[in-house]
Design an enzyme around this catalytic site. Sequence first.
Site, PDB file in Angstrom:
ATOM      1  N   HIS A  42      -9.047  -1.089  -8.175  1.00  0.00           N
ATOM      2  CA  HIS A  42      -8.684   0.049  -7.333  1.00  0.00           C
ATOM      3  C   HIS A  42      -7.464   0.782  -7.878  1.00  0.00           C
ATOM      4  CE1 HIS A  42      -8.401   2.373  -3.630  1.00  0.00           C
ATOM      5  NE2 HIS A  42      -7.101   2.105  -3.604  1.00  0.00           N
ATOM      6  N   ASP A  49       0.835  -1.199   0.000  1.00  0.00           N
ATOM      7  CA  ASP A  49       0.000   0.000   0.000  1.00  0.00           C
ATOM      8  C   ASP A  49       0.873   1.253   0.000  1.00  0.00           C
ATOM      9  OD1 ASP A  49      -1.888   1.963   0.366  1.00  0.00           O
ATOM     10  OD2 ASP A  49      -2.918   0.971   2.013  1.00  0.00           O
TER      11      ASP A  49
END
Length: 454
Positions: free
Chosen positions: A362, A264
């Site tokens: 995403h 991330d």
Amino acid sequence: MAHRRDRPHLRHRPDDRPEEREDRLSSVTDSIRSNPDIEISRRRLLGTVGAAGAVGLALGATGGALAHASVAGSPAGAPGAAGTLASLGATEVAFHGDHQAGITTPLQAKGHVLAFDLAPGAGRTEAAALLRRWSDTARQLMAGAAAPTADTGIALDAGPSSLTLTFGFGHSFFERTGLTARRPAALDPLPDFSSDRLDAQRSNGDLWVQIGADDGLVAFHALRAVQKDAGDAARVRWQMNGFNRSPGATAKPMTARNLMGQVDGTGNPKPSEPDFDKRIFVPDTGPGPTEHAWMAGGSYAVVRRIRMLLDDWEKQSLGDQERVIGRRKADGAPLTGGTETTEMALDKIGGDGKPVIASNAHARISAPEQNGGAAMLRRPFSFHDGIAPDGAPDAGLLFICWQADPLRGFVPVQRKLDRGDALSAFIRHESSGLYAVPPGPRAGEYVGQRLLEG
């Protein structure tokens, strides 16, 4: 190393009187001062000796309590340096600078974020005094010293441990202090998003504080000091705790993972990029009115508590998880191939005639090239606040992102995610806040002085 020789006179004896321990401590301090290669504060030595006595440790050739003292001139991880924990604890982040600490500082292992509301009747004068107290405390604690007011002793035997304290102002702060004319338009409330499930009691606030450190006790020490400094001027509106992987826990530096196990932060802007400052920090000069010039060099923080529906996520196959994100879970590389830093080939079509990276993945929807170049510096903490009555973990991401203008950074990206991000089925936005974070203080200044006294 000479200073690691066995020193039985440092061992704690049950019949020691306090004055005897002090005499032995003084003799050790003198011997250390005579060695120019060793740098250790008396404050840290006191705590170290006390800790050694409490657990009955003897100092030997392979280490001991003093092996955790920082050794001057020894870089972190270098052979012969103090152990990893000492290197970690010795790292100091400067309080003064062009920008506040905690924005471009590398991710820290422990964090607290909290918001305060000014007390009834408190205004600009009380706010200025509070920011002055907070700044004095931050300056001291970030240098590894005791708090300037009554110190709790929580971090008595620790170094700075990369501690940072970052301060910001919410939209409501300006009404409370009579400074609405100096409130930037970029601080206008965020728009509503259809996927939001926001708790008003855990959102917004007059003042915002971010605390980060690589040691949990150091971070909590700062949290306690900030709360005590607030005194009668402000009360805590909400507070959240977070964590990241500890520095040195991996064989080499790498992008952090979140609680879904995903890498991330791959697409984060990097300080080495020529337009980094333009994207993240408010320019020194700009089209805004001069009364907003106090924000030059500052940044805007969007803070969101994002609950991850981990039970639902973990039921998905690895392939399905990767399709939702658009990247491989193992190394963060795009599904179109390469390594984590390889650019996504968004136009690549698979054997089934569909895009390899799905239209609702995403990574595709949030990519700057899909959002007119909109970018933000994501610097989050994970959180876990126990198990809900239904057995599901109350866990997720304390999402914190930084940008020069949230209307050009966070807002356009979140609008697109709100309209069709495959990840939306597995997350829930539960709180939100937007804060103007002024530039770093100059020597002799407190944070926000240019606003409150300008």
